[in-house]
Design a protein around this motif. Structure first.
Motif, PDB file in Angstrom:
ATOM      1  N   HIS A   1      11.388 -10.835   0.841  1.00  0.00           N
ATOM      2  CA  HIS A   1      10.017 -10.452   0.470  1.00  0.00           C
ATOM      3  C   HIS A   1      10.011  -9.070  -0.187  1.00  0.00           C
TER       4      HIS A   1
ATOM      5  N   HIS B   1      -0.363  -4.017   3.821  1.00  0.00           N
ATOM      6  CA  HIS B   1      -1.258  -4.160   2.672  1.00  0.00           C
ATOM      7  C   HIS B   1      -1.817  -2.812   2.218  1.00  0.00           C
TER       8      HIS B   1
ATOM      9  N   TYR C   1      -1.669 -11.822   0.494  1.00  0.00           N
ATOM     10  CA  TYR C   1      -0.259 -12.111   0.694  1.00  0.00           C
ATOM     11  C   TYR C   1       0.094 -12.149   2.178  1.00  0.00           C
TER      12      TYR C   1
ATOM     13  N   LYS D   1      -4.404  -9.300  -5.168  1.00  0.00           N
ATOM     14  CA  LYS D   1      -3.579 -10.440  -4.756  1.00  0.00           C
ATOM     15  C   LYS D   1      -2.751 -10.122  -3.497  1.00  0.00           C
ATOM     16  N   ILE D   2      -2.299  -8.890  -3.366  1.00  0.00           N
ATOM     17  CA  ILE D   2      -1.478  -8.561  -2.202  1.00  0.00           C
ATOM     18  C   ILE D   2      -2.311  -8.632  -0.916  1.00  0.00           C
TER      19      ILE D   2
END
Length: 182
Positions: free
Chosen positions: A142, A76, A180, A176-177
């Motif tokens: 991914h 991240h 994730y 948003k990540i």
């Protein structure tokens, strides 16, 4: 600025504005304020000059990917740095990135420059490798999804810079990540 640097800068401007095919060596020499012979002293031909620009861009892209190689950053954190670096370069080196984008979209030109390999692999591999090191299942898919997201943002911004909310999208994607998970 050296004469070579001036030629490179003018090539970026002309290729981005008029396109590679529509930019002649004569037009490049005139815009640079140099004789055509000097241009040929630095570059064999127009394709050689474009290849030089592509290499400059690939160097910049590779630099945006360095966070994925940093063992002290988790995925991240690396992704956040990657996105921030990309967005900063898209704005500060807009014309060069536009030339790269236009070149990548032209298969014939890519083949002429002997760039027939998939340039996306340059970006996908470090993302995939970082995800694998963190135990992500199906890291390849991914990584391709993440590449597609970044590539889409890049394409939209380069085609519509005045309309695309790059900085808002940058913040949104980074936010948003953080949620994730693979």
């Amino acid at each position: 600025m050296t004469k070579k640097e001036l030629i490179v800068q003018k090539a970026i401007e002309l290729f981005a504005r008029d396109g590679f095919e529509a930019t002649s060596i004569q037009k490049l020499a005139e815009a640079s304020g140099v004789a055509q012979g000097l241009l040929y002293r630095h570059f064999k031909n127009k394709h050689d000059l474009l290849l030089h620009l592509v290499r400059m861009g690939v160097t910049q892209i590779a630099a945006t990917l360095q966070p994925y190689h940093n063992p002290d950053l988790n995925f991240h954190e690396a992704f956040k740095e990657h996105v921030q670096r990309c967005c900063q370069l898209m704005q500060s080196e807009f014309l060069l990135w536009k030339v790269l984008h236009m070149t990548r979209q032209n298969t014939t030109l890519m083949n002429t420059l002997s760039l027939s390999g998939d340039p996306a692999q340059l970006i996908v591999k470090p993302i995939r490798d970082k995800l694998r090191r963190e135990g992500c299942k199906n890291a390849d898919m991914h990584a391709w999804m993440i590449f597609s997201l970044i590539d889409g943002v890049t394409s939209l911004y380069l085609v519509h810079p005045d309309q695309y909310p790059l900085r808002k999208m940058e913040k949104f994607i980074i936010e948003k990540i953080s949620e994730y998970a693979c």
